[in-house]
Write an enzyme that holds these catalytic residues in place. Structure first.
Site, PDB file in Angstrom:
ATOM      1  N   LYS A 192      -2.552  51.431   4.721  1.00 23.89           N
ATOM      2  CA  LYS A 192      -2.028  50.700   5.760  1.00 23.89           C
ATOM      3  C   LYS A 192      -3.372  50.421   6.935  1.00 23.89           C
ATOM      4  CE  LYS A 192      -0.256  49.300   9.511  1.00 23.89           C
ATOM      5  NZ  LYS A 192      -1.303  48.831  10.635  1.00 23.89           N
ATOM      6  N   GLU A 268      -5.732  62.467  12.848  1.00 21.68           N
ATOM      7  CA  GLU A 268      -7.267  62.617  13.409  1.00 21.68           C
ATOM      8  C   GLU A 268      -7.226  61.417  14.733  1.00 21.68           C
ATOM      9  OE1 GLU A 268      -9.146  64.520  12.440  1.00 21.68           O
ATOM     10  OE2 GLU A 268      -8.103  65.169  10.626  1.00 21.68           O
ATOM     11  N   CYS A 303     -14.423  57.813  17.801  1.00 18.38           N
ATOM     12  CA  CYS A 303     -13.613  58.734  18.454  1.00 18.38           C
ATOM     13  C   CYS A 303     -14.589  59.791  18.953  1.00 18.38           C
ATOM     14  CB  CYS A 303     -12.835  59.264  17.217  1.00 18.38           C
ATOM     15  SG  CYS A 303     -13.801  59.746  15.814  1.00 18.38           S
ATOM     16  N   GLU A 402      -9.525  58.021  27.314  1.00 18.33           N
ATOM     17  CA  GLU A 402     -10.281  57.335  26.158  1.00 18.33           C
ATOM     18  C   GLU A 402     -10.539  56.119  26.329  1.00 18.33           C
ATOM     19  OE1 GLU A 402      -9.009  56.983  22.049  1.00 18.33           O
ATOM     20  OE2 GLU A 402     -10.968  57.998  21.200  1.00 18.33           O
TER      21      GLU A 402
HETATM   22  P1  NAD Z   1      -3.832  52.945  17.057  1.00 18.72           P
HETATM   23  O1  NAD Z   1      -3.110  54.374  17.054  1.00 18.72           O
HETATM   24  O2  NAD Z   1      -3.557  51.740  17.948  1.00 18.72           O
HETATM   25  O3  NAD Z   1      -3.467  52.431  15.563  1.00 18.72           O
HETATM   26  C1  NAD Z   1      -3.964  53.088  14.428  1.00 18.72           C
HETATM   27  C2  NAD Z   1      -3.174  52.610  13.153  1.00 18.72           C
HETATM   28  O4  NAD Z   1      -1.944  52.899  13.336  1.00 18.72           O
HETATM   29  C3  NAD Z   1      -3.416  51.223  12.722  1.00 18.72           C
HETATM   30  O5  NAD Z   1      -3.130  51.060  11.713  1.00 18.72           O
HETATM   31  C4  NAD Z   1      -1.948  50.501  13.736  1.00 18.72           C
HETATM   32  O6  NAD Z   1      -1.664  49.539  13.141  1.00 18.72           O
HETATM   33  C5  NAD Z   1      -1.195  51.952  13.632  1.00 18.72           C
HETATM   34  N1  NAD Z   1       0.109  51.993  14.399  1.00 18.72           N
HETATM   35  C6  NAD Z   1      -0.123  51.404  15.832  1.00 18.72           C
HETATM   36  N2  NAD Z   1       1.215  51.736  16.370  1.00 18.72           N
HETATM   37  C7  NAD Z   1       1.859  52.260  15.365  1.00 18.72           C
HETATM   38  C8  NAD Z   1       3.128  53.106  15.502  1.00 18.72           C
HETATM   39  N3  NAD Z   1       3.966  52.993  16.557  1.00 18.72           N
HETATM   40  N4  NAD Z   1       3.776  53.507  14.438  1.00 18.72           N
HETATM   41  C9  NAD Z   1       3.069  53.652  13.317  1.00 18.72           C
HETATM   42  N5  NAD Z   1       1.630  52.821  13.172  1.00 18.72           N
HETATM   43  C10 NAD Z   1       1.029  52.448  14.250  1.00 18.72           C
HETATM   44  O7  NAD Z   1      -5.463  53.179  16.983  1.00 18.72           O
HETATM   45  P2  NAD Z   1      -6.687  52.344  17.032  1.00 18.72           P
HETATM   46  O8  NAD Z   1      -6.559  51.382  18.344  1.00 18.72           O
HETATM   47  O9  NAD Z   1      -6.541  51.584  15.658  1.00 18.72           O
HETATM   48  O10 NAD Z   1      -7.813  53.144  16.677  1.00 18.72           O
HETATM   49  C11 NAD Z   1      -8.714  53.768  18.082  1.00 18.72           C
HETATM   50  C12 NAD Z   1      -8.129  55.293  17.956  1.00 18.72           C
HETATM   51  O11 NAD Z   1      -8.365  55.880  16.851  1.00 18.72           O
HETATM   52  C13 NAD Z   1      -8.919  55.880  19.225  1.00 18.72           C
HETATM   53  O12 NAD Z   1      -7.929  56.767  19.914  1.00 18.72           O
HETATM   54  C14 NAD Z   1     -10.006  56.714  18.228  1.00 18.72           C
HETATM   55  O13 NAD Z   1     -10.458  57.833  18.896  1.00 18.72           O
HETATM   56  C15 NAD Z   1      -9.066  56.898  17.373  1.00 18.72           C
HETATM   57  N6  NAD Z   1      -9.969  57.428  16.251  1.00 18.72           N
HETATM   58  C16 NAD Z   1      -9.886  58.778  15.551  1.00 18.72           C
HETATM   59  C17 NAD Z   1     -10.797  59.345  14.863  1.00 18.72           C
HETATM   60  C18 NAD Z   1     -10.875  60.857  14.085  1.00 18.72           C
HETATM   61  O14 NAD Z   1     -11.246  61.057  13.196  1.00 18.72           O
HETATM   62  N7  NAD Z   1     -10.466  61.615  15.100  1.00 18.72           N
HETATM   63  C19 NAD Z   1     -11.584  58.318  13.918  1.00 18.72           C
HETATM   64  C20 NAD Z   1     -11.347  56.991  14.413  1.00 18.72           C
HETATM   65  C21 NAD Z   1     -10.679  56.586  15.261  1.00 18.72           C
END
Ligand code: NAD
Length: 498
Positions: A192, A268, A303, A402
């Site tokens: 997804k 993650e 991240c 963040e």
């Molecule tokens: P996000 O949590 O908004 O979304 C991530 C994914 O989850 C997307 O596919 C989104 O559509 C889905 N999603 C959103 N809300 C959801 C819900 N309620 N239920 C199920 N799925 C849902 O994050 P983002 O804005 O896409 O990404 C940025 C974040 O990702 C930052 O916090 C960053 O630090 C983190 N990140 C972490 C790593 C790591 O390896 N630790 C790597 C890259 C990014």
């Protein structure tokens, strides 16, 4: 790779590109059951790229059933690991053959510089898939140390149906860290992608199928907002949910798993990584260049971005001046220009979020000494000047939350104990760096840092050979390395009476 190509070359390639926006289910591109789509725009200039299938619960239910059926039939799960390896290596070769197309899709979709898309995202994806494929036929199971009257086998089995929910900042790379070990183990996978950057995930599904991954084993379900992710999280027939994204979403997924079938949830999540510079750093010029790169690379949408720069009092003024100079080399430009090193922010909502933190930093009394403005002159899209705040206190919002943009918070410290206290003063624990010439201090400090990755006298080291993940609210589990297989398998103990 063609990083030397020109802006005109990539613009022409973009104009020629045919973009697929449908889901990939059971070996075929498919519209959402509802027929609904959402518009996918480019942050480079706001132009529409394609309509993308807006999947929902009906698509999730259908796909999970097909993925389960494929798993139970065993056409993938029961293959010898060496055979799965061969298919995954073919998959990687097909991605390599389409590397320019995929890099272009990544850049158009999320705004990162084309040079990075090629040299970081696509090449990192290839390395992840190839390394993992090469590993899968070299892992042995175990035999328990029993008496002579029995045999205890400890075997690792594929877990079943895996959902991978990934973010938009490194769309294909983050997906590859999950789908490579999940598929290598023999699982069926439903990927997804984020609604902000679904295009490369959709594109590689056809390449996976062409490589020989059977129908139903690898599926891609784009969707708008949280609908698909939520439907996957509460589904009773998904065994593992592997997530990369924000800490807030990770917490929701844990709740959903607890309220449904207790599927394994591996996350993650976010970070607020400290980059700690002592006066005895071996090379302060190099440390300053690294500090600038740590917050500007990928527009700060990383991240592990080094978003908190901790500097020893005695060198602070000089060192911050060096960082300011180094940051001047990072300027937003058209992401399709191979010379650009800072691209567009992924969308208007994220741009507003970053700008609101810049306002908050000023309100809370930090001293903005570099950047801080939106740039409208590049290509009409979403661009922000890399920004540096000095005089930041650890309790301020810009030091705790963040931001996920090119905003650096500089905090001064007096001694080692003070530095460690500030470095660990965070709900996150993803990564950290320390710069010092004192070997004992380097080890002592690295040990004291509550972070999953620690870098000494460098920023952002590591590759597929080492696990990657977080302490505290940066997540659980680890991507990459042999440890990644733990997330996509169950251990079974089989006792045989002899
Ligand atoms: P996000 O949590 O908004 O979304 C991530 C994914 O989850 C997307 O596919 C989104 O559509 C889905 N999603 C959103 N809300 C959801 C819900 N309620 N239920 C199920 N799925 C849902 O994050 P983002 O804005 O896409 O990404 C940025 C974040 O990702 C930052 O916090 C960053 O630090 C983190 N990140 C972490 C790593 C790591 O390896 N630790 C790597 C890259 C990014």
């Amino acid at each position: 790779m063609t990083t030397e190509q020109s802006l005109a070359y990539w613009q022409a390639a973009a104009a020629d590109l045919t973009i697929e926006g449908r889901a990939f289910i059971n070996g075929a591109y498919t519209a959402a059951e509802s027929g609904e789509t959402f518009t996918c725009n480019s942050p480079i200039d706001g132009r529409k790229l394609v309509d993308v299938a807006s999947c929902d619960t009906a698509d999730v239910d259908k796909t999970v059933a097909l993925a389960r059926q494929a798993f139970d039939e065993g056409s993938w799960a029961n293959l010898a690991p060496a055979k799965r390896k061969a298919v995954l290596l073919r998959f990687a070769d097909l991605i390599a053959n389409h590397s320019e197309e995929l890099a272009l899709l990544e850049t158009l979709d999320m705004g990162k510089p084309i040079t990075d898309a090629l040299s970081v995202d696509i090449s990192g994806t290839l390395r992840a898939i190839r390394w993992t494929a090469e590993a899968i036929d070299k892992i042995y199971d175990e035999v328990a140390p029993t008496g002579s009257d029995e045999l205890g086998l400890i075997t690792r089995q594929a877990i079943g149906v895996v959902a991978a929910v990934v973010p938009w900042n490194f769309p294909l790379l983050m997906a590859s860290w999950k789908i490579a070990p999940a598929l290598a183990m023999g699982n069926s996978v439903i990927l997804k992608p984020s609604e902000k950057s679904p295009l490369t995930a959709i594109r590689i599904a056809a390449l996976a199928f062409e490589a020989g991954i059977p129908a139903g084993v690898f599926n891609v379900l784009p969707g708008f907002g949280h609908t698909v992710g939520q439907a996957l999280a509460v589904h009773m027939d998904i065994d593992t949910l592997a997530f990369t994204g924000s800490t807030a979403t990770a917490k929701r997924l844990l709740i959903a798993a607890g309220e449904s079938n207790m599927k394994r949830v591996w996350s993650e999540a976010g970070g607020k990584s400290p980059n700690v510079v002592f006066a005895d750093a071996p090379d302060l010029d190099e440390a300053a260049i690294a500090a600038a790169g740590a917050i500007c690379f990928n527009q700060g949408e990383v991240c592990t971005a080094g978003s908190r720069l901790l500097v020893e009092d005695s060198i602070a003024d000089d060192f911050i001046a060096k960082v300011r100079t180094a940051m001047a080399a990072w300027q937003p430009g058209n992401p399709l220009d191979p010379a650009t090193n800072v691209g567009a922010i992924v969308d208007e909502a994220q741009l507003q979020r970053v700008m609101s933190y810049i306002d908050k930093g000023i309100e809370q009394g930090a001293n903005k000494s570099v950047g801080g403005k939106r740039i409208t002159a590049v290509a009409g899209g979403f661009y922000i000047e890399p920004t540096l705040f000095d005089g930041v206190q650890s309790a301020m919002a810009i030091a705790q939350e963040e931001i996920f943009g090119p905003v650096l918070s500089v905090i001064r410290f007096s001694d080692e104990a003070d530095a460690l206290r500030i470095a660990n003063d965070s709900i996150f624990g993803l990564a950290a760096a320390v710069w010092t010439s004192d070997l004992s201090r380097a080890h002592r400090f690295a040990r004291g840092l509550k972070a999953g990755s620690v870098w000494v006298n460098q920023y952002d080291g590591g590759d597929m050979t080492a696990p990657f993940g977080g302490f505290k609210q940066s997540g659980n589990g680890r991507d990459k390395s042999l440890h990644a297989f733990d997330k996509y398998s169950e251990l079974k103990a089989t006792w045989i009476k002899l």
